[in-house]
Scaffold this active site. Structure first.
Site, PDB file in Angstrom:
ATOM      1  NE  ARG A 151      -0.750   1.862   3.519  1.00 22.06           N
ATOM      2  CZ  ARG A 151       0.458   2.464   3.686  1.00 22.06           C
ATOM      3  NH1 ARG A 151       1.371   1.911   4.166  1.00 22.06           N
ATOM      4  NH2 ARG A 151       0.474   3.842   3.613  1.00 22.06           N
ATOM      5  N   GLY A 152       0.188   2.336  -0.194  1.00 28.93           N
ATOM      6  CA  GLY A 152       0.936   3.578  -0.468  1.00 28.93           C
ATOM      7  C   GLY A 152       1.074   3.927  -1.830  1.00 28.93           C
ATOM      8  CB  ALA A 153       0.246   6.664  -3.948  1.00 25.53           C
ATOM      9  NE  ARG A 156      -6.556   0.641  -2.657  1.00 23.81           N
ATOM     10  CZ  ARG A 156      -5.878   1.127  -1.672  1.00 23.81           C
ATOM     11  NH1 ARG A 156      -4.883   0.455  -1.486  1.00 23.81           N
ATOM     12  NH2 ARG A 156      -6.524   2.094  -0.900  1.00 23.81           N
ATOM     13  CD  GLN A 199      -4.504   2.300   6.486  1.00 19.95           C
ATOM     14  OE1 GLN A 199      -5.344   2.774   7.541  1.00 19.95           O
ATOM     15  NE2 GLN A 199      -5.011   2.036   5.310  1.00 19.95           N
ATOM     16  CG  ASP A 216      -3.449   7.670  -1.689  1.00 14.72           C
ATOM     17  OD1 ASP A 216      -3.080   6.562  -1.973  1.00 14.72           O
ATOM     18  OD2 ASP A 216      -3.249   8.002  -0.723  1.00 14.72           O
ATOM     19  CG  ASN A 250      -3.598  11.288   2.230  1.00 12.83           C
ATOM     20  OD1 ASN A 250      -2.805  10.652   1.649  1.00 12.83           O
ATOM     21  ND2 ASN A 250      -3.544  11.681   3.659  1.00 12.83           N
ATOM     22  CE  LYS A 251      -5.799   5.096   3.458  1.00 12.16           C
ATOM     23  NZ  LYS A 251      -6.544   4.134   2.808  1.00 12.16           N
TER      24      LYS A 251
END
Length: 331
Positions: free
Chosen positions: A44-46, A81, A186, A227, A237-238
């Protein structure tokens, strides 16, 4: 700490769903397994998603370099995603190489070379972001961050969390408050894990605690990742990031975004055009496979929200420290 790398024909990644209680590395040369890892948030993480997708393209073509197979793999990875623009940027970079060399005998080496280039490029960008991010500190500060933007989210040392790490090394970060980041934690699982590894003082808080800390003057600044960034600076973003931006604005605190330029979507003029991924309701109704509420209850679980550009003090990329008004057409 490297959490994604390519070695001996395999993509090797740390399964982030097991952290912080278990450090389990997975090695695979199966593009479908990599796609599943991205969907399951094992990767995970762009930026890290983009790197993984690039290698997935290359390994997926090892036994069949036909155009039909390439397009099948590309479509599968694009489904994983929808919000993280680095995924589509990396797929596009691999597509350029494929179609420029699809009849070449060295197609596979060229694809692996491009994937390696994407990984190395991310490592360099992480360091440049940290250098440019030094400008946010003018005194010893208490910092609030959301989700995870460190080594676990990139091929390098991270984006927003790398700014924090460098700030700590330079004596500017006193303490980090870490949003737990519901529903998948996270912050409390991953960011806490990284800060602990680096010996940086931190405290985990529930997402709803941030306003109370700000009211008590215990927060000096907020920094998060991204992201996807629209041309006008609107930032996805999240989920929970927009809350923090509104709270920062009310409490007159600076709110920063740190991300590589590969997170800027030049086909997206503003945040209204950003597609927001909706996650499975089980991520709300269950925690670590333990049911906490009834399955028949309705659940709304967007993975991201969009922060309007007017709430962002500055956007930090590897190229510059961008101040409003934001216009990223030529970045």
């Amino acid at each position: 700490m490297r959490t994604i790398e390519f070695d001996n024909g395999n993509l090797i990644f740390l399964d982030q769903t097991k952290l912080p209680l278990e450090e389990n590395y997975i090695a695979t040369n199966d593009y479908e397994r990599i796609a599943l890892a991205i969907e399951r948030l094992e990767i995970r993480g762009a930026p890290a998603i983009g790197v993984a997708a690039a290698y997935a393209i290359a390994v997926g073509l090892l036994s069949d370099q036909t155009e039909s197979n390439f397009e099948k793999i590309n479509r599968r990875l694009a489904m994983t995603r929808p919000t993280a623009v680095n995924l589509f940027w990396a797929l596009d970079e691999m597509k350029k190489v494929y179609y420029a060399n699809k009849n070449s005998k060295i197609l596979l080496p060229l694809l692996f070379e491009k994937a390696n280039e994407i990984l190395q490029d991310d490592i360099k960008k992480c360091e440049a972001i940290a250098v440019n991010g030094n400008k946010i500190f003018y005194k010893k500060s208490n910092v609030l961050t959301h989700c995870n933007t460190g080594s676990l989210a990139t091929a390098g040392n991270g984006t927003a969390l790398n700014v924090i790490k460098k700030g700590f090394e330079n004596g500017f970060v006193q303490h980090v408050f870490v949003d737990e980041t519901r529903p998948l934690m996270q912050g409390s699982r991953l960011t806490a894990f990284e800060l602990d590894k680096h010996g940086i003082p931190f405290t985990i808080i529930t997402d709803s605690t941030a306003a109370f800390l700000m009211k008590q003057d215990k927060i000096d600044l907020v920094i998060v990742g991204a992201d996807r960034i629209a041309l006008n600076g609107d930032t996805a973003n999240k989920i929970g990031t927009y809350n923090l931006a509104v709270l920062s604005n009310y409490h007159k605190l600076p709110f920063y975004v740190a991300a590589p330029t590969s997170s800027i979507d030049k086909n997206c003029s503003n945040g209204d055009e950003i597609k927001i991924e909706l996650r499975d309701k089980a991520e709300i109704t269950h925690i670590k496979n333990v049911q906490i509420t009834k399955d028949n209850y309705n659940v709304y679980s967007p993975a991201f929200d969009v922060t309007p550009n007017n709430l962002i003090t500055a956007i930090i990329t590897e190229k510059d420290f961008h101040l409003p008004p934001y216009y990223f057409k030529n970045v």
